[in-house]
Motif scaffolding. Structure first.
Motif, PDB file in Angstrom:
ATOM      1  N   VAL A 197       0.861  -1.166   0.000  1.00 11.17           N
ATOM      2  CA  VAL A 197       0.000   0.000   0.000  1.00 11.17           C
ATOM      3  C   VAL A 197       0.909   1.231   0.000  1.00 11.17           C
ATOM      4  O   VAL A 197       1.668   1.441   0.945  1.00 11.17           O
ATOM      5  N   LEU A 198       0.842   2.000  -1.069  1.00 13.10           N
ATOM      6  CA  LEU A 198       1.581   3.253  -1.162  1.00 13.10           C
ATOM      7  C   LEU A 198       0.626   4.371  -0.777  1.00 13.10           C
ATOM      8  O   LEU A 198      -0.431   4.523  -1.385  1.00 13.10           O
ATOM      9  N   GLN A 199       1.008   5.117   0.236  1.00  9.83           N
ATOM     10  CA  GLN A 199       0.102   6.112   0.804  1.00  9.83           C
ATOM     11  C   GLN A 199       0.790   7.473   0.863  1.00  9.83           C
ATOM     12  O   GLN A 199       1.876   7.597   1.417  1.00  9.83           O
ATOM     13  N   ARG A 200       0.151   8.454   0.263  1.00 10.51           N
ATOM     14  CA  ARG A 200       0.591   9.833   0.454  1.00 10.51           C
ATOM     15  C   ARG A 200      -0.357  10.435   1.486  1.00 10.51           C
ATOM     16  O   ARG A 200      -1.533  10.096   1.542  1.00 10.51           O
ATOM     17  N   PHE A 201       0.176  11.333   2.297  1.00 12.49           N
ATOM     18  CA  PHE A 201      -0.621  11.896   3.376  1.00 12.49           C
ATOM     19  C   PHE A 201      -0.301  13.366   3.581  1.00 12.49           C
ATOM     20  O   PHE A 201       0.709  13.869   3.095  1.00 12.49           O
ATOM     21  N   SER A 202      -1.175  14.018   4.305  1.00  4.56           N
ATOM     22  CA  SER A 202      -0.896  15.371   4.772  1.00  4.56           C
ATOM     23  C   SER A 202      -0.990  15.349   6.291  1.00  4.56           C
ATOM     24  O   SER A 202      -1.692  14.521   6.884  1.00  4.56           O
ATOM     25  N   VAL A 203      -0.267  16.245   6.905  1.00  4.77           N
ATOM     26  CA  VAL A 203      -0.348  16.422   8.356  1.00  4.77           C
ATOM     27  C   VAL A 203      -1.438  17.464   8.593  1.00  4.77           C
ATOM     28  O   VAL A 203      -1.399  18.552   8.014  1.00  4.77           O
ATOM     29  N   VAL A 204      -2.424  17.101   9.413  1.00  2.00           N
ATOM     30  CA  VAL A 204      -3.579  17.986   9.616  1.00  2.00           C
ATOM     31  C   VAL A 204      -3.681  18.563  11.029  1.00  2.00           C
ATOM     32  O   VAL A 204      -4.446  19.500  11.249  1.00  2.00           O
ATOM     33  N   TRP A 205      -2.898  18.020  11.960  1.00  2.00           N
ATOM     34  CA  TRP A 205      -2.978  18.521  13.352  1.00  2.00           C
ATOM     35  C   TRP A 205      -1.736  18.106  14.105  1.00  2.00           C
ATOM     36  O   TRP A 205      -1.222  17.015  13.830  1.00  2.00           O
ATOM     37  N   PRO A 206      -1.218  18.893  15.002  1.00  2.00           N
ATOM     38  CA  PRO A 206      -1.643  20.214  15.455  1.00  2.00           C
ATOM     39  C   PRO A 206      -1.236  21.306  14.465  1.00  2.00           C
ATOM     40  O   PRO A 206      -0.408  21.069  13.575  1.00  2.00           O
ATOM     41  N   PRO A 207      -1.818  22.488  14.625  1.00  2.00           N
ATOM     42  CA  PRO A 207      -1.598  23.562  13.649  1.00  2.00           C
ATOM     43  C   PRO A 207      -0.128  23.882  13.376  1.00  2.00           C
ATOM     44  O   PRO A 207       0.224  24.202  12.245  1.00  2.00           O
ATOM     45  N   GLU A 208       0.723  23.779  14.369  1.00  2.00           N
ATOM     46  CA  GLU A 208       2.127  24.130  14.150  1.00  2.00           C
ATOM     47  C   GLU A 208       2.855  23.156  13.215  1.00  2.00           C
ATOM     48  O   GLU A 208       3.918  23.494  12.688  1.00  2.00           O
ATOM     49  N   PHE A 209       2.304  21.987  12.985  1.00  2.00           N
ATOM     50  CA  PHE A 209       2.902  21.017  12.064  1.00  2.00           C
ATOM     51  C   PHE A 209       2.044  20.782  10.822  1.00  2.00           C
ATOM     52  O   PHE A 209       2.482  20.126   9.885  1.00  2.00           O
ATOM     53  N   ALA A 210       0.823  21.306  10.826  1.00  2.00           N
ATOM     54  CA  ALA A 210      -0.127  21.009   9.747  1.00  2.00           C
ATOM     55  C   ALA A 210       0.307  21.604   8.417  1.00  2.00           C
ATOM     56  O   ALA A 210       0.846  22.721   8.359  1.00  2.00           O
ATOM     57  N   ASP A 211       0.060  20.845   7.360  1.00  2.00           N
ATOM     58  CA  ASP A 211       0.284  21.331   6.013  1.00  2.00           C
ATOM     59  C   ASP A 211      -0.784  22.373   5.696  1.00  2.00           C
ATOM     60  O   ASP A 211      -1.887  22.337   6.250  1.00  2.00           O
ATOM     61  N   PRO A 212      -0.489  23.287   4.779  1.00  2.00           N
ATOM     62  CA  PRO A 212      -1.522  24.260   4.386  1.00  2.00           C
ATOM     63  C   PRO A 212      -2.741  23.538   3.835  1.00  2.00           C
ATOM     64  O   PRO A 212      -2.622  22.529   3.132  1.00  2.00           O
ATOM     65  N   VAL A 213      -3.904  24.029   4.181  1.00  2.00           N
ATOM     66  CA  VAL A 213      -5.158  23.454   3.695  1.00  2.00           C
ATOM     67  C   VAL A 213      -5.382  23.958   2.274  1.00  2.00           C
ATOM     68  O   VAL A 213      -5.325  25.155   2.014  1.00  2.00           O
ATOM     69  N   ARG A 214      -5.625  23.012   1.374  1.00  2.00           N
ATOM     70  CA  ARG A 214      -5.874  23.370  -0.025  1.00  2.00           C
ATOM     71  C   ARG A 214      -7.361  23.613  -0.227  1.00  2.00           C
ATOM     72  O   ARG A 214      -8.179  22.870   0.299  1.00  2.00           O
TER      73      ARG A 214
END
Length: 155
Positions: free
Chosen positions: A137-154
């Motif tokens: 399983v190849l999985q791409r992800f975004s970091v969503v929490w906490p805000p100081e590590f979260a990727d920008p919301v698209r």
């Protein structure tokens, strides 16, 4: 951590209310090393054998699913959300995916070398033998929490 995220991003939680709690790798040291790559923004992909998910009694992730990534001691650090998934064989993993995993020198050659060693170790611990034809399983992800590590919301 999950409750804070749910209050801040109710729409994301409504789409995928389930989550898992886990760490990267198979040791405390590897978990910390890989988590650090996530925290600095270098690692935004991961790969796991379908057999690993089944052996641990876990469902294969789905797009939109969440997991709380812990450090090597099991302390929750960030919430990750799957944004892309695909099944692959070992030889079909491409250089871009290896780069996105962010490990070692980010090359396909090092990805293959390190994952071969890792999956041989993991499957041996499960009492099986790893094969290059095993589904990954190849999985791409975004970091969503906490805000100081979260990727920008698209949008």
């Amino acid at each position: 951590m999950w409750a804070q995220y749910a209050r801040a991003r109710p729409e994301a939680v409504a789409l995928s209310p389930e989550y898992s709690v886990e760490r990267f790798g198979d040791s405390e040291g590897l978990a910390d090393e890989l988590l650090e790559l996530v925290l600095i923004g270098r690692k935004r992909a991961t790969a796991g054998l379908v057999a690993e998910f089944l052996a641990e009694g876990d469902d294969v992730p789905r797009i939109g699913s969440h997991w709380i990534a812990c450090d090597g001691r099991g302390v929750p650090r960030v919430i990750i959300r799957s944004v892309e998934l695909r099944l692959s064989a070992f030889d079909d993993v491409d250089a871009q995916f290896a780069f996105d995993e962010g490990e070692d020198d980010r090359s396909l050659e090092s990805w293959r070398r390190n994952h071969r060693r890792y999956w041989e170790r993991v499957t041996s611990a499960l009492g099986t033998t790893w094969s290059e034809t095993d589904e990954i399983v190849l999985q791409r992800f975004s970091v969503v929490w906490p805000p100081e590590f979260a990727d920008p919301v698209r949008p």
